[in-house]
Design a protein around this motif. Structure first.
Motif, short mmCIF file in Angstrom:
data_model
loop_
_atom_site.label_atom_id
_atom_site.label_comp_id
_atom_site.label_asym_id
_atom_site.label_seq_id
_atom_site.Cartn_x
_atom_site.Cartn_y
_atom_site.Cartn_z
N GLU D 78 19.14 52.46 -54.45
CA GLU D 78 19.48 51.04 -54.31
C GLU D 78 20.45 50.82 -53.16
OE1 GLU D 78 20.57 49.99 -58.38
OE2 GLU D 78 18.50 49.39 -58.71
N SER D 79 21.28 51.82 -52.86
CA SER D 79 22.20 51.67 -51.73
C SER D 79 21.43 51.55 -50.42
CB SER D 79 23.16 52.85 -51.66
OG SER D 79 22.44 54.06 -51.51
N ARG D 80 20.32 52.25 -50.30
CA ARG D 80 19.52 52.19 -49.07
C ARG D 80 18.71 50.91 -48.99
NH1 ARG D 80 19.83 57.13 -45.62
NH2 ARG D 80 21.47 58.19 -46.77
N LYS D 81 18.28 50.44 -50.17
CA LYS D 81 17.52 49.19 -50.18
C LYS D 81 18.46 48.01 -49.92
CE LYS D 81 15.47 50.06 -54.22
NZ LYS D 81 14.61 49.87 -55.40
N GLY D 82 19.77 48.26 -50.10
CA GLY D 82 20.74 47.19 -49.79
C GLY D 82 20.86 46.17 -50.90
N ARG E 74 38.67 56.50 -57.92
CA ARG E 74 37.31 55.95 -57.88
C ARG E 74 37.02 55.18 -56.59
NH1 ARG E 74 34.28 51.52 -59.21
NH2 ARG E 74 32.29 52.06 -60.14
N SER E 75 35.86 55.37 -56.02
CA SER E 75 35.40 54.59 -54.86
C SER E 75 34.32 53.61 -55.31
CB SER E 75 34.78 55.51 -53.81
OG SER E 75 35.59 56.64 -53.60
N ASP E 76 34.21 52.49 -54.61
CA ASP E 76 33.13 51.55 -54.94
C ASP E 76 31.77 52.14 -54.57
OD1 ASP E 76 34.88 49.66 -55.85
OD2 ASP E 76 35.04 48.60 -53.94
N ARG E 77 30.76 51.77 -55.32
CA ARG E 77 29.39 52.22 -55.04
C ARG E 77 28.87 51.55 -53.77
NH1 ARG E 77 26.71 54.48 -59.60
NH2 ARG E 77 28.17 54.38 -61.34
N GLU E 78 28.19 52.31 -52.96
CA GLU E 78 27.59 51.74 -51.75
C GLU E 78 26.46 50.77 -52.11
OE1 GLU E 78 26.81 55.23 -49.31
OE2 GLU E 78 28.78 54.96 -48.41
N SER E 79 25.81 51.01 -53.25
CA SER E 79 24.75 50.08 -53.65
C SER E 79 25.34 48.71 -53.96
CB SER E 79 24.00 50.61 -54.87
OG SER E 79 24.90 50.81 -55.94
N ARG E 80 26.53 48.67 -54.52
CA ARG E 80 27.16 47.38 -54.86
C ARG E 80 27.70 46.70 -53.61
NH1 ARG E 80 27.29 46.09 -60.73
NH2 ARG E 80 26.00 47.81 -61.42
N LYS E 81 28.19 47.52 -52.68
CA LYS E 81 28.70 46.95 -51.44
C LYS E 81 27.56 46.43 -50.58
CE LYS E 81 31.32 50.59 -50.43
NZ LYS E 81 32.25 51.47 -49.69
N GLY E 82 26.34 46.89 -50.88
CA GLY E 82 25.18 46.39 -50.13
C GLY E 82 25.00 47.06 -48.79
N ARG E 83 25.82 48.04 -48.48
CA ARG E 83 25.62 48.75 -47.23
C ARG E 83 26.07 50.21 -47.36
NH1 ARG E 83 29.05 45.23 -43.14
NH2 ARG E 83 27.96 43.60 -44.30
#
Lengths: 248, 248, 248, 248, 248, 248
Positions: D78-82, E74-83
């Motif tokens: 999902e991170s790659r799909k944005g 903890r780091s934020d998920r890249e999927s949630r950040k959208g990038r």
């Protein structure tokens, strides 16, 4: 009336059109309206977007963007923000429509030309400089396609030329080709795109301060008509002069 | 000349303005230009965006969007595509600028009004219907703020009224208020925003087919001037008539 | 026990179902549960998504969204935020699954129906109103497809009807069809989707405050069963009454 | 009736709960329901999100995600799909709500606990395994906060325990704790979240095939009640057994 | 010189390579460099991306990502950040290039192998552990493809093996395989990827503090060469030992 | 050995460094390595990002991007794609790290310098040209800040200079400063960043084809050391020569 940089109300800034500024692009122009500097690169590719396939017509489109430090203070990149702003979209669409007004897409065959207008330095009038430079890059890209046999020598996809200029009301008076200090204080701001034979392609006038009346609108259109005619002459001269050889 | 729906060239479609169509919004209007139906909701909130804080001035802005099945065939939602399209941005900006032309932001105090224009059904002229309806919703939101004591009774943030209409060249003739079948075949298309006292706020003309000359531009502006005057009268009548009571 | 709006615990709000509220959509319904107002538009298109091609079955799906000022205070648009929120996704999926429960996709052939549920005004129960209205819009879209010959007259893609209602525990008592003031203070909140013949499609109960026991769950299911039966009757009546003619 | 893996209808898969699987996280559990394997990590941080500041209450939330190759065939990240998909959002929200049902946020003080549930391997029941494991990780994170003096020894933010299990109708019979082959062919699928004292927190039943009646719903709730009781006992045993020492 | 964990400068942390940690993936390895723990899953699929179709060659690529609580805070998920962040992209590309260095894509046929490297726990050296573990997962996926007849028994897509290790200057001395406390204080940090026969695939050295000279560069390369040789031996031993049976 | 453009293996392309190419930017350089042309603009702003506030140190960072038609065939804009690619991130990070290696952030005070490196034309070596040009723009921006009193005259934030060059193995031989035709066929490709006093900041070598051994690595480092020394001399000469006056 005196303008802050000494110009008369109906005077363009110094305009320079440098062809073949790039080596890869089929057509490219560095266009300067005073300190405003836009790099216009025309890319010719065979084929058209999916929605046009098999219709026998070509496609011309444009993309406009500003470098982050083209402006007085640095702006964030739209690529980093993850979204293209409204102003960027609006100007990209304007440049594309303006060029399509003088293109016979049938005569272009199933080919696509994208014109990228990247603002290297901004001092007002970046959209009108973009249209004016983009036309020259487009003409060069078409000539290049003919030279390489991608278009028949007899094809005439260009039905005319197109140029653009801004006009506005600054300190109560109508003036031509506003630079940034003028643009940011203008009461009315109008961008006019015209063909080489003096007809209108786009008229976009906005009252930033006081709404304007019909007489003032007439004055502004007069100024723009003269300005576009002068730009048309400069485009023609640029296209007739020999251009730098591209290093391929 | 006969138009496909029987109108004369200078005739508006049937225009309906229904105030307080919503219960929550401080001002709301369902505006109809024929089959075009736009819901305009004005939201009044205390405070201003960060970049305006402490300057003693208010802010008015607008957002335009089309429902996916407002059009003849369904379009994908911009929320699902993850990006707002260029046309949506362009119209949102146009509506916002048009309203700000008749707002005295000082008199508004540090308050914000957002006008949402959501197109429930589209049949041409959605942006001009949006401007026309948004003005009425804005006026109601200001009255509501006064009634609730959020603005002093003596405040006069509205400096006038604003309305908009499209004009264009269809089948060789200039016509007023194009519906979708006309719009999609027009050679020239112009959107004009005017104040209630007959001055111009925005003039946006585009040659979709042939470039147009100065005389034709004059004819189109004449039609638009008459059309906006008629819309101004309808806005005034709507605001003077009693409105449905909001259920709170 | 008295509810804040005078209803008895087992009483629905006033429900209105207006068919053909739109002209373009193959089926459309403005459904109102009290002040909650949802526009359901069903779009019938030939063909199916790629992953279903060649299987001889159709597809029904739904998208739910709230207008920014449907709520008491304005919410930001998901299109502007660039991402669709979890609640929006969740309800879209619920509406889609509910409709597919009464669809024979084989009988639909390789056709797709998308139902857009846009909340124009929210006062609790937007998802249950969406399911209830969407069914009627779906039925109309199927009838329209038959009338236009896109489905054989003998096709029976609808295997039943579907309706939905919320139930919950407010101030210690079980009540039917919560409005927003009730919903926001409920200890338990349950959404129930049922077929016209009284069977369950979805049961989604959540303890917002105290967990609930089996007896209370039973009481809530009783209320929901009666509520869905009443909604089924209203749907049937709406579909049997003559509808406004669409202007095409 | 025989299930494909030899279990009786009311039998859980082998459940394993391994505490302190990670060294950094304040609480962490590798929970296994048969081949389903979820890593639950609880992060305790001082402070709360902006919208809760100064209210004297804490916050507990959860995020669920599947590794790309947790499933039988690889899924895109999902991170790659944005964009985060609807199912991911839905389950994250379910886990968060379930945990908040047994948390006294006042007693937590202005502290935040985030529980990350990452599915390392998926074979059905990932959401119920997530809830069941997350509770144990949450309990450990609270104990750790007390041990480090971040919460007073007397604080009792846990008001009970919570566990979850799936039930469904497979091949005509009601069964407990479906694995993937069962889940993908189930006619009805229900996820039930219960407190340790046998009350319901969430009931989410969906008819995938035939709608279900009240009697069947009762059978499914019976199975789930017994299953959750068994999981509660396993959670208690895990929390009472000595855990691996974290390497810090 | 003593390191904080008692190792000599040229000593690796304890390295563990657990094959077939997952049941679905064609090859999978849980690789541990001390407390650093990365799950490498190799997915074999028939076919190649569009841009490679019909060329008779296969494709190997990798994706790296960290779980949100793999790190100390903890780091934020890249999927949630959208990038996807720059570091994540950079390491994904490094792992992919490293594996392609020992792959004969012709011998792979038109098949794709994606290796997902998900960091379950991070304590320095996650990218080098990823390369080292990914090679073993890749080898297992190729063996699995042969066993299932998806590759001919005679195919030899692996032209060698590949392993990686970090070296750096900590407290003035060159050391091998830095853990997080060392990495975060290192003056120079270098990641080296080598083939099993002792040649370089990648050398990435960065002066975090003082720039480094040629002699020091030589010392670091000596350490890395020995470290990679030791890792190569561990990889070979892991591949020769019997692996856990996958449950399918 | 002859190179395709007639250079000797250890010969740089013609390098040009044009200072103050822009009027707004505090420092700006058009740097050319043969046909590769990069515009480096340094923006000095008072203040630092939030995570550095109050620490008394400054921040230097860089952003790299290619214009869509800088390359031989047009690439899509990253702003339109909505995501920044891995290569772009990687090079941006490299340029930033390289500049920070010669910056004393304490001496910079709480000020930020962003260097934008926009590739106007690409013919190999865009990242090394970016580092080389960025250093000169950075030096000019610091001098400008001193001239405007934003930094004390005695401040010495620059601790040295930095330059970069590529080396690689082409057709079996080691060569310096690869252009695009060489780069795209190189077996090994290495980018080396060095300080003016001959120490290494970054060494990034990648075997595109055959892995390389220690002896070859030594040869490449020799070539790079000489190349960076030559670039350092050109940087010094450019900074000592008078620059074009900026039009402000």
């Amino acid at each position: 009336m005196t303008r802050h940089d000494g110009r008369t109300p109906d005077q363009l800034r110094e305009v320079r059109i440098t062809r073949n500024w790039l080596d890869h692009a089929e057509g490219s122009v560095l266009v300067e309206f005073g300190r405003t500097r836009v790099l216009c690169a025309a890319s010719f590719t065979e084929g058209v977007p999916r929605w046009l396939k098999g219709k026998g017509t070509g496609w011309v489109t444009a993309e406009y963007e500003m470098l982050p430090r083209s402006t007085n203070t640095r702006s964030d990149r739209e690529s980093r923000k993850g979204r293209v702003g409204g102003r960027t979209h609006e100007i990209s669409r304007l440049v594309g429509r303006s060029l399509r007004a003088i293109i016979d897409t049938k005569a272009l065959g199933e080919n696509t030309i994208v014109i990228d207008c990247d603002v290297l330095q901004a001092d007002g009038g970046t959209r009108t400089a973009s249209v004016t430079g983009a036309y020259v890059a487009l003409a060069d890209a078409i000539a290049d396609a003919k030279a390489r046999g991608l278009l028949p020598a007899s094809a005439a996809p260009l039905t005319g030329s197109v140029a653009a200029v801004s006009v506005g009301v600054v300190a109560g008076g109508a003036v031509l080709d506003l630079d940034y200090p003028e643009d940011s204080t203008a009461e009315t701001d109008m961008n006019v795109v015209m063909t080489g034979d003096g007809r209108f392609v786009e008229v976009q006038g906005t009252a930033e301060g006081e709404p304007f009346d019909r007489a003032l609108l007439g004055d502004l259109l007069d100024l723009a008509t003269a300005g576009c005619a002068a730009l048309t002459a400069l485009q023609r001269a640029a296209l007739e002069a020999p251009a730098r050889e591209r290093l391929r």
